[in-house]
Design an enzyme around this catalytic site. Structure first.
Site, PDB file in Angstrom:
ATOM      1  N   ASN A 114       4.682   3.373  -0.235  1.00  0.00           N
ATOM      2  CA  ASN A 114       3.503   4.096   0.251  1.00  0.00           C
ATOM      3  C   ASN A 114       3.819   4.922   1.485  1.00  0.00           C
ATOM      4  O   ASN A 114       3.047   5.774   1.875  1.00  0.00           O
ATOM      5  CB  ASN A 114       2.388   3.100   0.598  1.00  0.00           C
ATOM      6  CG  ASN A 114       1.931   2.334  -0.631  1.00  0.00           C
ATOM      7  OD1 ASN A 114       1.466   2.920  -1.596  1.00  0.00           O
ATOM      8  ND2 ASN A 114       2.118   1.033  -0.614  1.00  0.00           N
ATOM      9  N   ARG A 155       0.068   8.488   3.104  1.00  0.00           N
ATOM     10  CA  ARG A 155       0.883   7.885   4.170  1.00  0.00           C
ATOM     11  C   ARG A 155       2.315   8.419   4.198  1.00  0.00           C
ATOM     12  O   ARG A 155       3.055   8.161   5.138  1.00  0.00           O
ATOM     13  CB  ARG A 155       0.883   6.357   4.029  1.00  0.00           C
ATOM     14  CG  ARG A 155      -0.343   5.740   4.678  1.00  0.00           C
ATOM     15  CD  ARG A 155      -0.318   4.230   4.542  1.00  0.00           C
ATOM     16  NE  ARG A 155      -0.663   3.812   3.191  1.00  0.00           N
ATOM     17  CZ  ARG A 155      -0.395   2.614   2.703  1.00  0.00           C
ATOM     18  NH1 ARG A 155       0.252   1.725   3.429  1.00  0.00           N
ATOM     19  NH2 ARG A 155      -0.751   2.289   1.470  1.00  0.00           N
TER      20      ARG A 155
END
Ligand code: UD1
Ligand code: CA
Length: 464
Positions: free
Chosen positions: A230, A15
């Site tokens: 993330n 991500r």
């Protein structure tokens, strides 16, 4: 205090949408994984094992000079349980207290890790899980407890029944402390029989309880500590939290800030009391600023030492040293090896590299000084330059105490300007100037009386 810390850092971090492994991305100038390692070290872990996979070579290189850190490669990402098993087997860990940290959670405090470890070392638990209650528990492992408050199991979100998802709101943070002997003794019992087909470290809880061992939990007070990175957006969130933690700490010690949201200070930087940091100031790396200074606005200092009472306005400084009462900027560029002694000045649009500027000496406007040793009380006129590079070599210039260098002087190195010497404006100095001498290199000025007027009249006749 933990004996060993295992840092899980093999994940890809898709991500982030980056060519770089996630744990190598920087927060306030320091890679994410090194924040976790630093927290483990400060919690007292004598040995730190980092599980690497993606970007393994770069992560290993980060820790190359640190004897308490070893990297273990997890060739295939088969789950957190598998990652820990790799670490235990490769590093031969089967005793002591083992703390497990996430490489992408840079905000965990050393005290929190120490508190987890104490549940094992002093509280006699086989394991202790750090738990949290986030506003949205989706995706997290859910912590199941019994009537006595002991943890019975962690159930991954994907493996929960709809009822469990609704009822179990306390979540696993992914941080744990384990009794090393029990962890090593039972890790082989973790299977991959679950929705994701992964070896879950979280299964260790039910396994230890099944063996009749006690497992407790600690709820984290400050949820920000568990912020995992993330995505780039979460990295920005984490940076803001750390920025605020560092700035609050500095202000509590007497550092002033007009707007702390516009000041970024790295974790290894120190700033003395009564120093004011103005907006858009970045202090990074091994930078140390003394007392009673004003830094900013718009200043970036990297690996730079600043003494007391300095003004550093709109300045970029890299590996520079400023002693006391030095004034820089607006718009000074201090490059590696710039050393400004007490009371000296690097003014507007001035670049200084690998040079000493003596006590009280001034380089006020539009100058480049490179590879120069300048004495005390020197004045450099506007637009003067040391021509230190002949295309092949970098050559040195020396300027003695009290010399006065007129504006627009080119000092073609190697060259020496003696103490007390005077250099006429616009001179190109290619030979040494003796002490107390005048050097002037300039073609003589001519005056032609009335010329300008005649030219104007001629132009008028031609109809311009
Ligand atoms: C994990 C926990 C979950 C918890 C959550 C908190 C498990 C099974 N689940 O879930 O209960 O709520 O963390 O954030 O542990 N990693 C490796 N090798 C692997 C797999 C992962 O090194 O084979 C590393 C990752 O890089 C990451 C960490 O372990 O740093 C956690 O892995 P991740 O896949 O993100 O676990 P979650 O699904 O978030
Ligand atoms: Ca995660």
């Amino acid at each position: 205090m933990p004996t060993t810390a295992i840092i899980l850092a093999a994940g890809e971090g898709t991500r982030m949408r980056s060519a770089k492994a996630k744990v190598l991305h920087e927060l306030l100038g320091r890679p994410l994984v090194t924040w976790a390692a630093d927290a483990a070290r400060k919690a007292g872990a004598g040995r730190i094992v980092v599980v690497v996979g993606n970007g393994a070579e770069q992560v290993k290189a980060l820790f190359a000079g640190e004897p308490d850190v070893e990297c273990v490669e997890q060739a295939e990402r088969l789950g957190t349980g598998h990652a820990v098993r790799c670490a235990l087997e490769s590093a031969g860990i089967d005793s002591g207290c083992v703390a497990i940290l996430n490489g992408d959670s840079p905000l965990v405090r050393p005290e929190t890790i120490a508190q987890l470890a104490n549940a094992v070392t002093e509280g006699g638990q086989a394991a202790c899980v750090l738990t949290m209650t986030p506003p949205d528990p989706t995706g997290y492992g859910r912590v199941q407890t019994d009537a006595s408050g002991q943890v019975t199991a962690i159930i991954e979100h994907k493996d929960c029944t709809p009822e469990q998802r609704a009822e179990l709101l306390e979540c696993n943070s992914g941080f744990y402390a384990f009794d090393g002997a029990q962890l090593a003794g039972h890790i082989g019992e973790v299977s991959n029989d679950n929705v994701q087909g992964e070896y879950y470290l979280t299964d260790m809880i039910a396994i230890l309880r099944g063996a009749g061992l006690p497992v407790s939990s600690t709820h984290v007070a400050d949820a920000d500590e568990m912020l995992g990175v993330n995505s780039r957006s979460q990295l920005a969130d984490a940076s803001r939290v750390m920025q605020s933690r560092i700035n609050e700490g500095l202000m509590a010690e007497g550092v002033g800030m007009l707007d702390p949201s516009l000041v970024w200070v790295g974790p290894d930087v120190t700033v003395g009391r009564d120093t004011v940091l103005l907006p858009m100031t970045f202090l990074s790396g091994d930078t140390h600023v003394g007392e009673g200074c004003v830094v900013g606005p718009n200043s970036r200092l990297t690996d730079t030492r600043v003494g007391d009472g300095c003004t550093v306005e709109e300045t970029v400084a890299i590996q520079a040293t400023l002693e006391n009462d030095v004034s820089c900027g607006p718009r000074a560029y201090l490059r590696p090896g710039a050393h400004l002694l007490d009371g000296s000045k690097a003014g507007t649009h001035v670049e200084i590299k690998n040079s000493t500027i003596g006590e009280g000496s001034k380089v006020p406007h539009l100058s480049y000084i490179g590879d120069t040793t300048m004495g005390a009380g020197v004045n450099i006129g506007a637009g003067s330059i040391t021509c230190n590079y002949d295309g092949v070599h970098k050559n040195k210039t020396t300027i003695g105490d009290g010399a006065f260098v007129g504006s627009d002087t080119m000092m073609v190195a190697p060259v020496n300007i003696g103490a007390g010497a005077l250099v006429g404006a616009s001179s190109c100095i290619t030979r040494d100037v003796p002490a107390d001498a005048l050097a002037i290199e300039r073609s003589e000025q001519r005056i032609i009386e009335g010329y300008a007027k005649k030219r104007r009249q001629a132009q008028e006749r031609e109809g311009h």
